[in-house]
Design a protein around this motif. Sequence first.
Motif, PDB file in Angstrom:
ATOM      1  N   VAL A 130       0.834  -1.208   0.000  1.00  0.00           N
ATOM      2  CA  VAL A 130       0.000   0.000   0.000  1.00  0.00           C
ATOM      3  C   VAL A 130       0.865   1.252   0.000  1.00  0.00           C
ATOM      4  O   VAL A 130       0.642   2.189  -0.777  1.00  0.00           O
ATOM      5  CB  VAL A 130      -0.943  -0.009   1.214  1.00  0.00           C
ATOM      6  N   LEU A 131       1.880   1.289   0.887  1.00  0.00           N
ATOM      7  CA  LEU A 131       2.760   2.457   0.955  1.00  0.00           C
ATOM      8  C   LEU A 131       3.555   2.623  -0.333  1.00  0.00           C
ATOM      9  O   LEU A 131       3.773   3.743  -0.817  1.00  0.00           O
ATOM     10  CB  LEU A 131       3.703   2.328   2.149  1.00  0.00           C
ATOM     11  N   GLY A 132       4.006   1.492  -0.898  1.00  0.00           N
ATOM     12  CA  GLY A 132       4.748   1.551  -2.164  1.00  0.00           C
ATOM     13  C   GLY A 132       3.899   2.096  -3.301  1.00  0.00           C
ATOM     14  O   GLY A 132       4.351   2.902  -4.113  1.00  0.00           O
ATOM     15  N   GLY A 133       2.638   1.640  -3.367  1.00  0.00           N
ATOM     16  CA  GLY A 133       1.743   2.133  -4.412  1.00  0.00           C
ATOM     17  C   GLY A 133       1.471   3.617  -4.278  1.00  0.00           C
ATOM     18  O   GLY A 133       1.467   4.365  -5.267  1.00  0.00           O
ATOM     19  N   LEU A 134       1.224   4.062  -3.004  1.00  0.00           N
ATOM     20  CA  LEU A 134       0.990   5.488  -2.779  1.00  0.00           C
ATOM     21  C   LEU A 134       2.225   6.321  -3.111  1.00  0.00           C
ATOM     22  O   LEU A 134       2.143   7.385  -3.739  1.00  0.00           O
ATOM     23  CB  LEU A 134       0.564   5.722  -1.329  1.00  0.00           C
ATOM     24  N   GLY A 135       3.396   5.826  -2.674  1.00  0.00           N
ATOM     25  CA  GLY A 135       4.640   6.544  -2.964  1.00  0.00           C
ATOM     26  C   GLY A 135       4.924   6.628  -4.453  1.00  0.00           C
ATOM     27  O   GLY A 135       5.353   7.674  -4.961  1.00  0.00           O
ATOM     28  N   TYR A 136       4.699   5.530  -5.163  1.00  0.00           N
ATOM     29  CA  TYR A 136       4.897   5.518  -6.611  1.00  0.00           C
ATOM     30  C   TYR A 136       4.004   6.546  -7.292  1.00  0.00           C
ATOM     31  O   TYR A 136       4.445   7.310  -8.174  1.00  0.00           O
ATOM     32  CB  TYR A 136       4.616   4.114  -7.145  1.00  0.00           C
ATOM     33  N   HIS A 137       2.739   6.593  -6.872  1.00  0.00           N
ATOM     34  CA  HIS A 137       1.794   7.530  -7.479  1.00  0.00           C
ATOM     35  C   HIS A 137       2.204   8.983  -7.216  1.00  0.00           C
ATOM     36  O   HIS A 137       2.117   9.842  -8.099  1.00  0.00           O
ATOM     37  CB  HIS A 137       0.385   7.270  -6.953  1.00  0.00           C
ATOM     38  N   LEU A 138       2.675   9.247  -5.989  1.00  0.00           N
ATOM     39  CA  LEU A 138       3.122  10.598  -5.664  1.00  0.00           C
ATOM     40  C   LEU A 138       4.346  11.002  -6.488  1.00  0.00           C
ATOM     41  O   LEU A 138       4.451  12.133  -6.979  1.00  0.00           O
ATOM     42  CB  LEU A 138       3.433  10.702  -4.169  1.00  0.00           C
ATOM     43  N   ILE A 139       5.281  10.054  -6.658  1.00  0.00           N
ATOM     44  CA  ILE A 139       6.513  10.371  -7.391  1.00  0.00           C
ATOM     45  C   ILE A 139       6.229  10.696  -8.854  1.00  0.00           C
ATOM     46  O   ILE A 139       6.720  11.683  -9.401  1.00  0.00           O
ATOM     47  CB  ILE A 139       7.510   9.198  -7.276  1.00  0.00           C
ATOM     48  N   VAL A 140       5.420   9.855  -9.516  1.00  0.00           N
ATOM     49  CA  VAL A 140       5.207  10.040 -10.954  1.00  0.00           C
ATOM     50  C   VAL A 140       4.297  11.222 -11.265  1.00  0.00           C
ATOM     51  O   VAL A 140       4.319  11.747 -12.378  1.00  0.00           O
ATOM     52  CB  VAL A 140       4.647   8.757 -11.600  1.00  0.00           C
ATOM     53  N   THR A 141       3.455  11.633 -10.283  1.00  0.00           N
ATOM     54  CA  THR A 141       2.570  12.784 -10.536  1.00  0.00           C
ATOM     55  C   THR A 141       3.214  14.082 -10.060  1.00  0.00           C
ATOM     56  O   THR A 141       3.422  15.010 -10.848  1.00  0.00           O
ATOM     57  CB  THR A 141       1.217  12.588  -9.849  1.00  0.00           C
ATOM     58  N   LEU A 142       3.563  14.141  -8.770  1.00  0.00           N
ATOM     59  CA  LEU A 142       4.186  15.357  -8.249  1.00  0.00           C
ATOM     60  C   LEU A 142       5.571  15.579  -8.848  1.00  0.00           C
ATOM     61  O   LEU A 142       5.981  16.723  -9.066  1.00  0.00           O
ATOM     62  CB  LEU A 142       4.280  15.281  -6.714  1.00  0.00           C
ATOM     63  N   GLY A 143       6.294  14.487  -9.118  1.00  0.00           N
ATOM     64  CA  GLY A 143       7.623  14.626  -9.729  1.00  0.00           C
ATOM     65  C   GLY A 143       7.549  15.239 -11.114  1.00  0.00           C
ATOM     66  O   GLY A 143       8.353  16.095 -11.481  1.00  0.00           O
ATOM     67  N   LYS A 144       6.533  14.820 -11.892  1.00  0.00           N
ATOM     68  CA  LYS A 144       6.352  15.396 -13.232  1.00  0.00           C
ATOM     69  C   LYS A 144       6.021  16.887 -13.143  1.00  0.00           C
ATOM     70  O   LYS A 144       6.564  17.700 -13.905  1.00  0.00           O
ATOM     71  CB  LYS A 144       5.219  14.643 -13.934  1.00  0.00           C
ATOM     72  N   ASP A 145       5.149  17.241 -12.193  1.00  0.00           N
ATOM     73  CA  ASP A 145       4.804  18.656 -12.024  1.00  0.00           C
ATOM     74  C   ASP A 145       6.019  19.470 -11.587  1.00  0.00           C
ATOM     75  O   ASP A 145       6.220  20.610 -12.044  1.00  0.00           O
ATOM     76  CB  ASP A 145       3.682  18.806 -10.993  1.00  0.00           C
ATOM     77  N   TYR A 146       6.831  18.891 -10.715  1.00  0.00           N
ATOM     78  CA  TYR A 146       8.030  19.591 -10.230  1.00  0.00           C
ATOM     79  C   TYR A 146       9.014  19.838 -11.383  1.00  0.00           C
ATOM     80  O   TYR A 146       9.576  20.937 -11.511  1.00  0.00           O
ATOM     81  CB  TYR A 146       8.701  18.768  -9.128  1.00  0.00           C
ATOM     82  N   ILE A 147       9.204  18.824 -12.217  1.00  0.00           N
ATOM     83  CA  ILE A 147      10.127  18.965 -13.350  1.00  0.00           C
ATOM     84  C   ILE A 147       9.639  20.029 -14.330  1.00  0.00           C
ATOM     85  O   ILE A 147      10.411  20.862 -14.815  1.00  0.00           O
ATOM     86  CB  ILE A 147      10.307  17.604 -14.053  1.00  0.00           C
TER      87      ILE A 147
END
Length: 370
Positions: free
Chosen positions: A82-99
């Motif tokens: 569960v934590l891995g799935g949530l973390g993955y989703h945060l990275i690929v969405t917020l990370g894209k916005d940050y870039i």
Amino acid sequence: MHEQASKWVDLLEKVIKIIRPKAYNSIARWVIGVGLLQIAESQAKIAHAFVIALFEEYVGKSEILRSFLGATSDPTTGLILVLGGLGYHLIVTLGKDYIDTRKAELPKSPLLSCLLLNGDKEELETIFTIRGSRVNLPNRDDIPDYKEKEPDYEHPIFGNVHRMAAMHNSILGKRKNTELFRERAKVLSEWAGAELLYLNITNDSSVLASGVSIKLQIPRHKGLSVSMPGQIPDTPKEEIDDFNHLIPHYPTPKPIDLKAISLDADSCFYHISWSVSKMQAQTEETSTDCILLKTAKTVEIECTIFCDELPEPITAKYIVHPTLETVDINVEQLIDKDSYNKISDKLIMNGYETRVFKSWCEQYEMDEAR
């Protein structure tokens, strides 16, 4: 500083692109869903009871199976999923916005590229061979002077006409060009087996490029010549008009072309410079001047683009191979006008003169039709 930040942003963007496929939302949902099911199963043990009941009904009681299924009741694995799935989703969405935000904050650089064009304004590959053929010419001393047959001044009918024509030419300062055949040889020596080169630069970006200039550097060697004789070879004249040289001429000064090509040389290199100054986004420019390059062996041209907005110059290299064909020219081909014109057109960039004159005629016809 901006260059280093840009490199890190580019690296992060590549990582995000690798781990962020089009179905990244589905991947995150499946991982979280599996984790939640595993947590629920570890607490309710519905599946465990069903497996044990089914096994003992048809096989028999088994303490080993009960011990094995009891060991899998820990919810830790489900929590990790569960934590891995949530973390993955945060990275690929917020990370894209940050870039995207960081890339927008970085100063944009123009995307410039330089090309070499041949005499027909066609793009050349980075490795190309010069068109036409080189020539072996007769010795200069073996080429005779140009002389016309002396007219018959004693002819009973046309004698006086010949005398009047001779006096007329003398008064107007016209005389025969005795160097005609040697001048034809000089044209072939300079142009046969040589290639005209134009410079072209393109700004493919969405920003203005300022302070743009191009420099070419060509190592000097025996058998290499670089010059700026113009777009077409000179046509040697049969007559020289000395009268024009006796009349003072006051030509109108030509405006200075700030985008003209300059050619310099030192003991090691030819240096060719072209200043373009500013370039709007999504535009290209081609030099109005051209250079004539002739070489007896392979030569490397180094092209460097300078721009105020670039952190460092852009460099590219061209490899130029000489024409492989060499033609022997005899004195008779230099003397006969038709023969000279035919061989000259063939040896100079495979019919270049004919193509140029045809283009001029077509342009003139279009202008007249307006």
